[in-house]
Design a protein around this motif. Structure first.
Motif, PDB file in Angstrom:
ATOM      1  N   PHE A 249       0.882  -1.197  -0.034  1.00 52.39           N
ATOM      2  CA  PHE A 249      -0.434  -0.069  -0.060  1.00 52.39           C
ATOM      3  C   PHE A 249       0.962   1.249   0.197  1.00 52.39           C
ATOM      4  CE2 PHE A 249      -4.950  -0.684   1.107  1.00 52.39           C
ATOM      5  CZ  PHE A 249      -4.724  -1.605   0.159  1.00 52.39           C
ATOM      6  N   LEU A 250       1.775   1.256   0.912  1.00 57.06           N
ATOM      7  CA  LEU A 250       3.060   2.622   0.272  1.00 57.06           C
ATOM      8  C   LEU A 250       3.324   2.375  -0.398  1.00 57.06           C
ATOM      9  CD1 LEU A 250       5.993   1.999   3.351  1.00 57.06           C
ATOM     10  CD2 LEU A 250       3.794   3.620   3.503  1.00 57.06           C
ATOM     11  N   ASP A 251       3.964   1.529  -1.666  1.00 59.59           N
ATOM     12  CA  ASP A 251       3.995   1.915  -3.172  1.00 59.59           C
ATOM     13  C   ASP A 251       3.444   2.514  -4.002  1.00 59.59           C
ATOM     14  OD1 ASP A 251       6.547   0.408  -2.682  1.00 59.59           O
ATOM     15  OD2 ASP A 251       5.757  -1.205  -2.858  1.00 59.59           O
ATOM     16  N   GLU A 252       1.917   1.905  -3.733  1.00 67.24           N
ATOM     17  CA  GLU A 252       0.407   2.029  -4.462  1.00 67.24           C
ATOM     18  C   GLU A 252       0.051   3.422  -4.258  1.00 67.24           C
ATOM     19  OE1 GLU A 252      -4.220   0.372  -5.430  1.00 67.24           O
ATOM     20  OE2 GLU A 252      -2.332  -0.062  -3.562  1.00 67.24           O
ATOM     21  N   TRP A 253       0.306   3.851  -2.477  1.00 64.25           N
ATOM     22  CA  TRP A 253      -0.002   5.779  -1.951  1.00 64.25           C
ATOM     23  C   TRP A 253       0.820   6.388  -1.952  1.00 64.25           C
ATOM     24  CZ3 TRP A 253      -5.580   6.483  -3.471  1.00 64.25           C
ATOM     25  CH2 TRP A 253      -6.311   5.431  -3.412  1.00 64.25           C
ATOM     26  N   ARG A 254       2.038   6.274  -2.283  1.00 59.28           N
ATOM     27  CA  ARG A 254       2.642   7.602  -2.023  1.00 59.28           C
ATOM     28  C   ARG A 254       2.718   8.303  -2.354  1.00 59.28           C
ATOM     29  NH1 ARG A 254       6.537   4.033  -2.741  1.00 59.28           N
ATOM     30  NH2 ARG A 254       7.694   3.267  -0.565  1.00 59.28           N
ATOM     31  N   GLY A 255       1.991  10.164  -1.633  1.00 56.89           N
ATOM     32  CA  GLY A 255       2.444  11.130  -2.511  1.00 56.89           C
ATOM     33  C   GLY A 255       0.425  11.507  -2.321  1.00 56.89           C
ATOM     34  N   ARG A 256      -0.201  10.076  -2.102  1.00 54.63           N
ATOM     35  CA  ARG A 256      -1.200  10.194  -2.545  1.00 54.63           C
ATOM     36  C   ARG A 256      -2.164  10.272  -0.920  1.00 54.63           C
ATOM     37  NH1 ARG A 256      -2.466   6.229  -6.337  1.00 54.63           N
ATOM     38  NH2 ARG A 256      -4.519   6.491  -6.214  1.00 54.63           N
ATOM     39  N   GLU A 257      -1.926  10.739  -0.112  1.00 53.43           N
ATOM     40  CA  GLU A 257      -2.335  10.746   1.571  1.00 53.43           C
ATOM     41  C   GLU A 257      -3.769  11.171   1.494  1.00 53.43           C
ATOM     42  OE1 GLU A 257       0.596  11.490   0.871  1.00 53.43           O
ATOM     43  OE2 GLU A 257       2.433  10.524   2.414  1.00 53.43           O
ATOM     44  N   ALA A 258      -3.685  12.255   1.097  1.00 56.86           N
ATOM     45  CA  ALA A 258      -5.763  13.187   1.058  1.00 56.86           C
ATOM     46  C   ALA A 258      -5.854  11.915   0.013  1.00 56.86           C
ATOM     47  CB  ALA A 258      -4.952  14.326   0.200  1.00 56.86           C
ATOM     48  N   GLU A 259      -6.074  12.113  -0.834  1.00 54.65           N
ATOM     49  CA  GLU A 259      -7.181  10.751  -1.748  1.00 54.65           C
ATOM     50  C   GLU A 259      -7.032   9.873  -1.125  1.00 54.65           C
ATOM     51  OE1 GLU A 259      -6.582   8.994  -5.849  1.00 54.65           O
ATOM     52  OE2 GLU A 259      -4.937  10.544  -5.506  1.00 54.65           O
ATOM     53  N   LEU A 260      -6.177   9.104  -0.206  1.00 58.52           N
ATOM     54  CA  LEU A 260      -6.591   7.734   0.377  1.00 58.52           C
ATOM     55  C   LEU A 260      -7.753   8.515   1.816  1.00 58.52           C
ATOM     56  CD1 LEU A 260      -6.371   5.100   0.313  1.00 58.52           C
ATOM     57  CD2 LEU A 260      -3.593   5.272   2.207  1.00 58.52           C
ATOM     58  N   THR A 261      -7.534   9.083   2.006  1.00 54.90           N
ATOM     59  CA  THR A 261      -8.136   9.541   3.619  1.00 54.90           C
ATOM     60  C   THR A 261      -9.904   9.046   2.479  1.00 54.90           C
ATOM     61  OG1 THR A 261      -6.484  10.535   4.388  1.00 54.90           O
ATOM     62  CG2 THR A 261      -8.902  10.856   5.228  1.00 54.90           C
TER      63      THR A 261
END
Length: 320
Positions: A249-261
């Motif tokens: 999940f780090l590889d998939e969402w790195r730099g996209r924390e706001a989107e993941l939230t």
């Protein structure tokens, strides 16, 4: 050379080493082993779950008569949980990550030493004002949770030592062998709080795969992030991120924390992957010093090894 410090004198322990109260993984067997080895074992009770605490305290009582304590995640617990824990008569209670002020006086009245972990100077000043008996200065190299905008251990510890004097300070973050302990003492600390190194011991309350991952990892494999907290729906305060080993999940969402939230489908996908065994039940919390971890010793033996290594390192430094 005996490593006698304000910390060892305060608790009547042999070595200036404390077990980081890692939530869930610093269980009774590990806590007892560290205390048996001459350090201060601290149970990682996290939110103070009563069933977990009762089970693990019983193990401590069965395996050692040496001093031991309990640690809490301050943001996650409440006064009732702390009061219940105090009924077991720990010599110390450690509070980390959040406002310790609601708990400080109750801990003192019970006769337990108050240990407060700090990640910045504002937290350090508050710990002094609250009358902490010991302050832990946590650098950003540490495994698990710490300050999003933290300070490295080497420059942070002496600043806290100067600010808190005469209160003893323990160094934390990136310490996995006796040289790190010696360095902490040279910085003016009264000892070290050690976490990741103790996860790779025979008594650690972790899945064997976690210990194996730590032994095989390198410092560059660790990464501080909030992604895994968001994916797990773990409501950690935004101020704190976690240093972990790699994870899909780090590889998939790195730099996209706001989107993941704001993406419930992504968090649901995490839970599905978890249920299917595609990802581990918990992230592997690990600090930058994993390069120095290459075996799985008994924790009591490790405490003595770390102390001996530190004594030797300080003796060598004194001759040069």
């Amino acid at each position: 050379m005996a490593l006698s410090t304000a910390f060892t004198k305060l608790f009547g322990v042999q070595h200036p080493i404390a077990l980081a109260p890692m939530g869930g993984s610093a269980g009774g067997a590990l806590t007892a082993a560290v205390s048996r080895g001459g350090g201060l074992g601290l149970l990682g009770s996290a939110n103070g779950d009563r069933d977990w605490l009762a089970r693990e305290v019983a193990i401590v009582a069965e395996q050692t008569t040496e001093p031991w304590g309990i640690g809490f995640l301050t943001w996650q617990t409440d006064i009732a949980a702390v009061e219940h824990a105090l009924e077991y008569n720990p010599v110390a209670v450690m509070l980390s990550f959040g406002d310790p002020s609601p708990f400080a006086e109750r801990i003192r009245r019970a006769g337990a030493a108050l240990i407060i972990q700090v990640t910045d100077l504002e937290e350090a000043r508050r710990a002094v004002d609250l009358g902490a008996d010991v302050i832990v200065a946590q650098g950003s190299e540490s495994g698990g949770h710490g300050a999003r905008h933290g300070r490295s251990t080497l420059p942070f510890v002496p600043v806290v030592v100067d600010l808190a004097a005469p209160v003893p300070v323990l160094a934390a973050g990136g310490i996995a062998d006796g040289r790190g302990l010696a360095a902490a003492l040279a910085l003016g600390a009264a000892g070290a709080l050690i976490g990741t190194r103790f996860q790779a011991t025979a008594e650690a309350l972790v899945n064997p795969s976690v210990s194996t991952a730590i032994i095989q990892a390198r410092g560059e494999d660790t990464e501080r992030n909030s992604i895994l907290d968001i994916a797990r729906n773990s409501p950690w305060p935004r101020k704190y991120t976690a240093r972990t080993l790699g994870h899909p999940f780090l590889d998939e969402w790195r730099g996209r924390e706001a989107e993941l939230t704001t993406d419930p489908h992504a968090r649901q996908a995490y839970q599905v992957a978890l249920s299917q065994g595609d990802i581990p039940a918990l992230p592997v919390w690990a600090g930058e010093a994993v390069d120095l971890i290459n075996d799985l010793p008994a924790a009591a033996d490790l405490v003595n090894t770390l102390a001996t290594q530190a004594e030797n390192a300080l003796a060598r430094a004194g001759k040069e």
